[in-house]
Design an enzyme around this catalytic site. Sequence first.
Site, PDB file in Angstrom:
ATOM      1  N   GLU A 439       0.805  -1.213   0.000  1.00  0.00           N
ATOM      2  CA  GLU A 439       0.000   0.000   0.000  1.00  0.00           C
ATOM      3  C   GLU A 439       0.845   1.275   0.000  1.00  0.00           C
ATOM      4  O   GLU A 439       0.658   2.173   0.826  1.00  0.00           O
ATOM      5  CB  GLU A 439      -0.972  -0.007   1.193  1.00  0.00           C
ATOM      6  N   GLU A 514      -4.879  -8.643   0.911  1.00  0.00           N
ATOM      7  CA  GLU A 514      -5.679  -8.194   2.054  1.00  0.00           C
ATOM      8  C   GLU A 514      -7.138  -8.180   1.644  1.00  0.00           C
ATOM      9  O   GLU A 514      -7.474  -7.699   0.563  1.00  0.00           O
ATOM     10  CB  GLU A 514      -5.272  -6.796   2.538  1.00  0.00           C
TER      11      GLU A 514
END
Length: 939
Positions: A439, A514
Amino acid sequence: MKIVSVQRIFLSVSFLLSCLAFAQNKSERELILMDKDWRFSFGHLYDTEKDFGHATGYFSYLTKTGFGDGPAAKDFDDRAWRKLDLPHDWAVEQEFSEKGSFSHGFKTAGKGFPEKSIGWYRKKINITETDNGKIISLKFDGVFRNSKVFFNGYYLGTEQSGYNGFEYDVTAYVNYGGENTIVVRADASMEEGWFYEGAGIYRHVYLQKTNPVHVAANGTYVTSQLKNNSTNVIADVTIENKGNYKGSIEIVQTVLDPQNKQVANFSENIVAPEFYQTIKHSSKLYVENPLLWSIESPNLYHLVTQIKQNGKVIDDYETTFGIRTIEFDPENGFFLNGKPLKLKGTNNHQDHAGIGTALSDEIQYYRIKKLKEMGSNAYRCSHHPPTPELLKACDELGMLVIDETRLMGINDYHLNDLKRMMERDRNHPSIFCWSVGNEEWNIEGNIVGERITNVMQNFAKSIDPTRPVTVGISSGFKSGISSVVEIMGYNYLGNGDIDTHRNQFKSQPGMGTEEGSTFATRGIYFTDDAKHYQSAYDRKPRPSFYSIEEGWKFYAERSYLAGMFIWTGFDYRGEPTPYGWPSVTSYFGMMDVCGFPKDNVFYLKSWWRTEPILHIMPHWNWSGMEGKEIDVWVNSNCDEVELLLNKKSLGKKKMQQNSHLEWKVNYAPGTLEAIGFKNGKKVLSEIQKTTGKAENIKLSVDKENVPNSKNTVVTVEVTDKNGLHVPTSNDEITFSIKGGKILGVGNGDPTSLEKDQFLDAISLVQITNFQEQKGVTATLPQELQNYPESDWKTAFKDRDYKNQAPSYIYRGEFELKNNLASSIVSFFYKKIGLETVVFINGNKVNASAEDSQKYILDSAILKEGKNTIHVVATPLQKIKDWDVMNTDPGIIQVITPSEPWKRKLFNGYAQIIIQKEESAKEVILSASAKGLRAASLKN
């Protein structure tokens, strides 16, 4: 200190015997675990006086070699410091405060708390004269963070990251045949992550001894080429020479199978590397009918590398490895040993209830066993390199791992961290993928991210070409990193169109790195924002996020996706989204911070495991809700489920694949029963009963504990008169222990501000306004005399050491606060005279029998507020003009005993972690509470 053979802490006796069978004589390699008997004290981030004067000398540690000052000095007096064992996390010991860091669970440590951001550790060890000639080094598995290490006052180096293992050669600095001092200064004022990271030496420390010619640190790399019923094991080894030996050495490589039997052997004579140089040597060993490593049968082989010099074994080094194949297919997902395997993974940080990041090896196993019990087969290290013991647990228990570095970049700081992680971890068969980022929103979708990924990915391939590389992407799946990463890591369905991206990049395999980020409070079945309660029913948490069921269905239905990793397996400290203070842990976990399951665990068990599963939610204690509608959910993998209330059927429903069942039930006390059917036959039932009031405390040892280990996880609960667990109980339980100690307590409540640990408080009180006047005789008084007030002057100021008085009278002050009667107050005297007499508030005090320079002060002679100390002493004499004389009289230590260990139950449960004393035959844990029958547990 515990001596560990070669590279492993836990070796079976049979394996040791096998090693002895082919070892001609004992190797010179020793690995000594040094977790015991450290001294610890807080320093200060910017106040040098509170940091014990460190780095204030004219020559300090960075100006001249060997000038470590303050606590970094070899002979610094640390007797008044706290004594502790590693691993240690000082952050978890602190109170909670709204002023604390949101991401770090509001603990009063680290940034914003300069008095709790610096930790000093000191340890003394003896190294024998016979070790002279060996290479002596210190090995640290991880210190959080920005650690500086000193040895006998010599500065060894700084390691910024709290997640990197590191090693320092101390050979040149050793006092052979005598005492040596290790010092670590950890600075946890800056955070690396946005999650709880702890503080201090939270991983193991070792002293290593080797021959100058030895296998280098992390110096083996084992790969295998599997063909039909045999495999070629390729063993690359890096040999280092830190001595002057020139000549031939023999490299012997031996493979032991999972039963510790020798199955392959290879030897070759080579020329030793030059002074302070290394060479790489490769061997090929043939193994017939290998036992493959898998999640069901995690078979482990051992490579023992020996170096011989003139026929004598001078080094041996063990490497654990597994034989298995991995493959990502862009159409059909992930394959282990040629068989398709859907990844059923979780993301996890590294903290646990009560102990923070200071996880013992046994707790690592405990947590992996909890995940295996849920049906999980994969673990993503979020978002940093793990402790070695976690990977060892995954190897031995059969859990696949994504190993992840901390930060993306292309310079030394980033690539060296990646290299160290990979070289340390690449022999673990559990690791199937490297992650080089997560991320990184600033670069995910642009050319900078693409460039960095290309560099890191190719760099990783140069270290280990056998495993693919991934990055977790969350800001759209369109360009930049997504275009070039080998295995696409999708973070959350709502962040982009996965199917569209896959159709554009059909040759790129992918997985959900995720998914979820759902909110749930264990045991709570309604959302109450005022109380910071999140309902445990599996719901879509936010518009761009999906429920656990929605996420699993999406990945399960797409063969091209290798699987998914849920955010998260366990709750963790920090990130208490969607709330803030006073919530101090996350709500994301399938289990809470203790490992107690939330109801989502049973949804996953239903579809991640193969045996019949049946679970009803919620509990059936709803006093005051009679006649009102309750949502009843059933998680199961049965074909059909029938629900009954007080033996009256509420209907039978068919279960859809990867789904759950729901009923609306008007509450009535009694028995709620679910019956599961397969092929029309009843296979199991599950009951929720309305219980009576809490009457008994129950202590039980969790089945996930490692057998016969020192550390044990105990579940605490209460039952009614019929022995039924009371799911709504929040009683406060008080604990005591014999034959061991308590490491931490927890209950999984995200809003609990109770202490994690109940430790005696140690404070160090400075002696101030230190003055002197000359004595007229060398005879020391046994009663305090009246000395002229006008003769007092600042102690040691303008002292003429060539013309000293026969004796000196010193006077100082120290302040004491409350709890004098219960506190233990000691004066740790630092020698300022040859012979000494000490008076406290006019009363002569005697040194303790254990330490002639320690005075334990009777509370009867102490008073709250200002106290006076007099020291009468004959003076120390300078031998050389440049000798530096001690002018510090010492320090006052105040130990305030803690209150008893205690914890409230949260929705029926609490957890306590205990450690057995090494000399104890058994440990007895006792628990009591007002209005409840007490309990005890022998272990």
